[in-house]
Design an enzyme around this catalytic site. Structure first.
Site: not given
Length: 320
Positions: A76, A98, A140, A182, A192, A196, A200, A203, A207, A220
């Site tokens: 955990r 993330k 990026e 960032k 997010e 935030r 993206n 993206h 994606h 990517h």
């Protein structure tokens, strides 16, 4: 990255840890899976690692994401440290907490928000990057200009040659300014829930390109670069920016060596395929696709768009 930097990292850690175990992960988005993640869990359990164990992620964004997810999940939560060795990881994926793996139906859909204890960026590692990886990382970097700092975009336009030549001072500023932007955004919205999401930019389309082509066909950053062109065109179609901004951004993305023409994912229903993939994007709400759009240079917003307008942008981008 293990052949290049593992010994150096082990040497640096030797005086701080009694035992160091190494797990070598396969490289690339195609291996960002449960199977690869279990390689980490297998080693942790086999060696009887406890909650005082610290995971160090040495490598690019894929390694960092999987290591962070493993750290968030094992017992955990155990501490981890990001040691990014690619430009993309240094300016984006290692910062902000993330962590995730991919699913065949969507990128980064299974994961957790989990902050590293520290991020260590050694800019010397960028000297061993293949040119294609360097260009992917610059995607990026470029995104931060349109969404937050047009002066930074202007700086990049003026320093493309130095960036591609990996000039140390130029790279240092690019990495530092990217991380500053960032961190400022993430500091206001770690999970997010709102702001935030502007990080993206490019993206949602990107994606879809990665999932539709098969992970690993395009890097990517290549998909994000092309996705930013598509998002800018959508912004223009919706009356948010002038055509000149789209031309300017497209030119910069092309200058750093990134694709600006989108791939055809389905010869029979290409727009339909893109739209279906984008509906499983994390920003989608009740099946409505949400896009990061540019609302005047240096300002971004997240909103939906009519499917027919998005479809027009897709077809225009695929046959530019």
């Amino acid at each position: 990255m293990a052949p290049l930097y593992l010994l150096r990292l082990q040497t640096a850690l030797a005086s701080h840890f009694d035992t160091i175990h190494v797990v070598t992960l396969p490289d690339g988005e195609a291996f960002k899976t449960w199977e690869s993640l279990n390689l980490i869990f297998d080693a942790l359990l086999r060696h009887g690692c406890d909650r005082k164990t610290v995971l160090f992620a040495l490598g690019g964004g894929v390694v960092g994401d999987m290591t962070g997810f493993a750290a968030a999940s094992y017992m955990r939560g155990v501490p981890f440290v990001q040691v990014p060795t690619t430009l993309l990881a240094q300016v984006d994926s290692s910062v902000g907490g993330k962590t995730a793996i991919n699913h065949p139906l969507g990128k980064n859909m299974i994961g957790a928000f989990y902050q590293p204890q520290r991020v260590i960026c050694d800019l010397d590692t960028l000297n061993t990057l293949p040119p294609r990886e360097l260009s992917a990382g610059l995607a990026e970097v470029i995104k931060y200009g349109p969404i937050a700092d047009m002066a930074f975009l202007e700086w990049m336009e003026a320093h493309v040659a130095e960036l591609l030549a990996r000039d140390p001072a130029t790279m240092a500023y690019a990495v530092r300014r990217s991380c500053e932007i960032k961190a400022h955004v993430v500091g206001q919205d770690e999970r997010e829930s709102g702001l935030r999401a502007i990080l993206n930019f490019g993206h949602t389309f990107g994606h879809a390109i990665e999932a539709g082509m098969g992970y690993g066909r395009w890097l990517h950053g290549e998909a994000v670069g092309c996705g930013m062109v598509m998002a800018a065109r959508l912004s223009q179609r919706l009356g948010l920016v002038e055509d000149g901004f789209v031309v300017r951004l497209t030119r910069l993305i092309e200058r750093v060596g990134l694709p600006v023409v989108a791939p055809v994912l389905d010869g029979a229903d290409n727009a339909g395929r893109y739209l279906a993939l984008m509906r499983v994007d994390k920003k989608s709400e009740a099946g409505e696709i949400k896009f990061v759009l540019i609302d005047g240079s240096g300002n971004a917003l997240v909103r939906g768009a009519p499917d027919h307008v998005v479809a027009e942008v897709i077809e225009t981008s695929c046959h530019a």
